[in-house]
Motif scaffolding. Structure first.
Motif, PDB file in Angstrom:
ATOM      1  N   LEU A  18     -20.424  62.870 -59.965  1.00 37.92           N
ATOM      2  CA  LEU A  18     -22.073  63.005 -60.352  1.00 37.92           C
ATOM      3  C   LEU A  18     -22.385  61.910 -60.356  1.00 37.92           C
ATOM      4  O   LEU A  18     -23.676  60.980 -59.739  1.00 37.92           O
ATOM      5  CB  LEU A  18     -21.867  64.303 -60.841  1.00 37.92           C
ATOM      6  N   ILE A  19     -21.692  60.758 -61.078  1.00 35.75           N
ATOM      7  CA  ILE A  19     -22.204  59.529 -61.486  1.00 35.75           C
ATOM      8  C   ILE A  19     -22.447  58.800 -60.064  1.00 35.75           C
ATOM      9  O   ILE A  19     -23.222  57.888 -59.835  1.00 35.75           O
ATOM     10  CB  ILE A  19     -21.271  58.683 -62.465  1.00 35.75           C
ATOM     11  N   VAL A  20     -21.216  58.578 -59.138  1.00 30.68           N
ATOM     12  CA  VAL A  20     -21.093  57.798 -57.581  1.00 30.68           C
ATOM     13  C   VAL A  20     -22.867  58.191 -57.835  1.00 30.68           C
ATOM     14  O   VAL A  20     -23.216  57.625 -56.806  1.00 30.68           O
ATOM     15  CB  VAL A  20     -20.688  58.062 -57.324  1.00 30.68           C
ATOM     16  N   ALA A  21     -23.108  59.664 -57.599  1.00 29.17           N
ATOM     17  CA  ALA A  21     -23.825  60.054 -56.313  1.00 29.17           C
ATOM     18  C   ALA A  21     -25.305  59.226 -56.985  1.00 29.17           C
ATOM     19  O   ALA A  21     -26.199  58.968 -56.487  1.00 29.17           O
ATOM     20  CB  ALA A  21     -24.202  61.827 -55.917  1.00 29.17           C
ATOM     21  N   ARG A  22     -25.327  59.667 -57.569  1.00 28.79           N
ATOM     22  CA  ARG A  22     -26.782  59.595 -59.514  1.00 28.79           C
ATOM     23  C   ARG A  22     -26.603  57.596 -58.556  1.00 28.79           C
ATOM     24  O   ARG A  22     -28.039  57.034 -58.171  1.00 28.79           O
ATOM     25  CB  ARG A  22     -25.677  59.541 -60.004  1.00 28.79           C
ATOM     26  N   ILE A  23     -25.550  56.838 -58.680  1.00 27.16           N
ATOM     27  CA  ILE A  23     -25.712  55.426 -58.158  1.00 27.16           C
ATOM     28  C   ILE A  23     -26.153  55.555 -56.839  1.00 27.16           C
ATOM     29  O   ILE A  23     -27.004  53.997 -55.970  1.00 27.16           O
ATOM     30  CB  ILE A  23     -24.657  54.450 -58.189  1.00 27.16           C
ATOM     31  N   ALA A  24     -25.601  56.015 -55.634  1.00 26.97           N
ATOM     32  CA  ALA A  24     -25.808  55.725 -54.403  1.00 26.97           C
ATOM     33  C   ALA A  24     -27.188  55.995 -54.242  1.00 26.97           C
ATOM     34  O   ALA A  24     -28.608  55.487 -53.570  1.00 26.97           O
ATOM     35  CB  ALA A  24     -25.208  57.251 -53.126  1.00 26.97           C
ATOM     36  N   ASP A  25     -27.983  57.134 -54.705  1.00 25.45           N
ATOM     37  CA  ASP A  25     -29.251  57.320 -54.835  1.00 25.45           C
ATOM     38  C   ASP A  25     -30.145  56.726 -55.696  1.00 25.45           C
ATOM     39  O   ASP A  25     -31.016  55.920 -54.904  1.00 25.45           O
ATOM     40  CB  ASP A  25     -29.732  58.652 -55.935  1.00 25.45           C
ATOM     41  N   ALA A  26     -29.652  56.013 -56.154  1.00 30.54           N
ATOM     42  CA  ALA A  26     -30.745  54.461 -57.255  1.00 30.54           C
ATOM     43  C   ALA A  26     -30.785  53.956 -56.338  1.00 30.54           C
ATOM     44  O   ALA A  26     -31.790  52.565 -55.447  1.00 30.54           O
ATOM     45  CB  ALA A  26     -29.801  54.394 -58.291  1.00 30.54           C
ATOM     46  N   LEU A  27     -29.497  52.831 -54.955  1.00 29.62           N
ATOM     47  CA  LEU A  27     -29.550  52.030 -54.604  1.00 29.62           C
ATOM     48  C   LEU A  27     -30.330  52.708 -52.912  1.00 29.62           C
ATOM     49  O   LEU A  27     -30.803  51.559 -52.500  1.00 29.62           O
ATOM     50  CB  LEU A  27     -28.324  52.115 -54.081  1.00 29.62           C
ATOM     51  N   GLN A  28     -30.115  53.958 -52.517  1.00 29.42           N
ATOM     52  CA  GLN A  28     -31.036  54.119 -51.528  1.00 29.42           C
ATOM     53  C   GLN A  28     -32.511  54.440 -51.998  1.00 29.42           C
ATOM     54  O   GLN A  28     -33.537  53.870 -51.057  1.00 29.42           O
ATOM     55  CB  GLN A  28     -30.976  55.900 -51.654  1.00 29.42           C
ATOM     56  N   SER A  29     -32.645  54.150 -53.531  1.00 29.93           N
ATOM     57  CA  SER A  29     -34.436  54.050 -53.887  1.00 29.93           C
ATOM     58  C   SER A  29     -35.053  53.012 -53.344  1.00 29.93           C
ATOM     59  O   SER A  29     -36.492  52.377 -53.110  1.00 29.93           O
ATOM     60  CB  SER A  29     -34.410  54.705 -55.362  1.00 29.93           C
ATOM     61  N   VAL A  30     -34.022  52.115 -54.379  1.00 35.79           N
ATOM     62  CA  VAL A  30     -34.551  50.390 -54.127  1.00 35.79           C
ATOM     63  C   VAL A  30     -34.392  49.983 -52.311  1.00 35.79           C
ATOM     64  O   VAL A  30     -34.967  49.303 -52.625  1.00 35.79           O
ATOM     65  CB  VAL A  30     -32.954  49.252 -55.034  1.00 35.79           C
ATOM     66  N   GLU A  31     -33.620  50.557 -51.540  1.00 42.58           N
ATOM     67  CA  GLU A  31     -33.391  50.046 -50.236  1.00 42.58           C
ATOM     68  C   GLU A  31     -34.600  50.268 -49.715  1.00 42.58           C
ATOM     69  O   GLU A  31     -35.514  50.093 -49.115  1.00 42.58           O
ATOM     70  CB  GLU A  31     -31.952  51.147 -48.922  1.00 42.58           C
ATOM     71  N   GLY A  32     -35.843  51.513 -49.785  1.00 43.60           N
ATOM     72  CA  GLY A  32     -36.889  52.061 -49.369  1.00 43.60           C
ATOM     73  C   GLY A  32     -38.126  51.094 -49.815  1.00 43.60           C
ATOM     74  O   GLY A  32     -38.870  50.541 -49.489  1.00 43.60           O
ATOM     75  N   ASP A  33     -37.532  50.530 -51.519  1.00 45.23           N
ATOM     76  CA  ASP A  33     -38.757  49.947 -51.782  1.00 45.23           C
ATOM     77  C   ASP A  33     -38.436  48.790 -51.158  1.00 45.23           C
ATOM     78  O   ASP A  33     -39.381  47.834 -50.370  1.00 45.23           O
ATOM     79  CB  ASP A  33     -38.082  49.026 -53.446  1.00 45.23           C
ATOM     80  N   MET A  34     -37.523  47.370 -51.079  1.00 49.59           N
ATOM     81  CA  MET A  34     -36.797  46.545 -50.595  1.00 49.59           C
ATOM     82  C   MET A  34     -37.737  46.608 -48.451  1.00 49.59           C
ATOM     83  O   MET A  34     -38.831  46.124 -48.082  1.00 49.59           O
ATOM     84  CB  MET A  34     -35.906  45.995 -49.592  1.00 49.59           C
ATOM     85  N   LYS A  35     -38.445  47.652 -48.087  1.00 48.05           N
ATOM     86  CA  LYS A  35     -38.392  48.128 -46.867  1.00 48.05           C
ATOM     87  C   LYS A  35     -40.008  47.620 -46.901  1.00 48.05           C
ATOM     88  O   LYS A  35     -40.851  47.584 -45.708  1.00 48.05           O
ATOM     89  CB  LYS A  35     -38.132  49.519 -46.114  1.00 48.05           C
TER      90      LYS A  35
END
Length: 324
Positions: free
Chosen positions: A139-156
């Motif tokens: 669950l912790i790793v999945a939450r980190i992955a979601d946060a990184l995907q959000s950052v990727e969306g912001d960078m695009k």
């Protein structure tokens, strides 16, 4: 608050004063902002001590990963507040033994709330300490992955915005947009740095667990623990890539800001050059130092024509050189 999980999947939240001891069939004991009385009661039931809040802040690996009385003491940095403007990492301790997992924490990450919701819905309830530990890690790793995907969306989005701007148009709107981009990149860079720190501590904790719990860990969970380890490694590589992308975007944004500032300076420079010849001629004529045409009634007209011509010629020259 004390949260208990039994082998039968029963979840118990104790927020008030305890009126009876802990049940004997616990597989998970969660201490959230525990008081001293709750710590003593938990230590009495576990028959070993729990780390204090001061001990959880230690940064030496020997103070964060060690074994005592058959229990593994592991402390990691866990991200909290990822949905807020100010996310941060908090130190959490996992004390795991063959019969029970104990967590000591002073924050409430989403992974712990999701685990409680899964148990209440009776969704694949874990019935052993290592299974609970595995579920929390996933669950912790999945939450980190979601946060990184959000950052990727912001960078695009940032990439589209900054390269669609025209820095040659010097106006307040462009300057404000670029300033906002720099601030956003700074916040996302800090977030990725926190997530990377958390992934590093989780990797060390999981490796320590696999090296020291192999004798009693359930064999069917070993492959899943290794899968989580691979996920952590891939996310760590992903943070490296995002860091490089943010560095590129930051350098590009600063370059556009420099172009915009140079454009403003160029405008003032060209304007000063355009007005320099007319100013010089007007100054000489205005001093009235005995010009040859001083007695001629066409002298003023001639001087004005020279002034206009001295202004038009530089404009034509700069236009020809595409400097205007």
């Amino acid at each position: 608050m004390v949260r208990l999980l039994t082998q039968q999947g029963q979840l118990i939240d104790w927020n008030d004063e305890k009126t009876h001891p802990f049940p004997d069939n616990l597989v998970y004991l969660d201490l959230l902002n525990p008081g001293r009385g709750e710590e003593l009661e938990a230590e009495k039931w576990l028959e070993y001590q729990l780390p204090t809040r001061e001990e959880m802040q230690e940064i030496e690996e020997s103070s964060r990963l060690y074994m005592e009385k058959g229990a593994l003491y592991m402390t990691a940095w866990i991200p909290v507040g990822l949905d807020t403007p100010d996310p941060e990492n908090t130190s959490m301790s996992f004390v795991i033994a063959p019969d029970c997992l104990t967590t000591v924490r002073y924050a409430d990450p989403m992974a712990f709330r999701v685990l409680a919701d899964q148990v209440r819905r009776q969704c694949s309830t874990p019935l052993s300490s290592d299974a609970v530990f595995l579920t929390l890690l996933e669950l912790i790793v999945a939450r980190i992955a979601d946060a990184l995907q959000s950052v990727e969306g912001d960078m695009k989005k940032i990439c589209r915005d900054i390269f669609n701007l025209d820095p040659h148009k010097a106006h307040a709107g462009v300057e404000k947009d670029l300033s906002d981009v720099v601030k956003l990149l700074g916040r996302r860079s800090a977030l990725v740095a926190n997530l990377r720190e958390s992934l590093l501590s989780l990797s060390r904790m999981l490796q320590y667990f696999l090296n020291n719990a192999a004798t009693w860990m359930r064999g069917d969970l070993a492959a899943q623990f290794r899968s989580v380890m691979r996920d952590i490694k891939s996310l760590d590589d992903y943070t490296n890539q995002q860091t490089q992308e943010m560095t590129f975007l930051l350098e590009s944004t600063l370059g556009l800001i420099n172009i915009q500032q140079n454009q403003i300076i160029k405008i003032f420079t060209v304007a000063s050059v355009l007005f320099m010849p007319p100013t010089l001629i007007a100054s000489i004529y205005g001093m009235n130092v005995g010009l040859p045409a001083a007695e001629n009634r066409w002298a003023f007209v001639f001087v004005m024509l020279v002034i206009v011509l001295s202004a038009v010629l530089p404009i034509w020259f700069f236009k020809r050189k595409r400097l205007l």
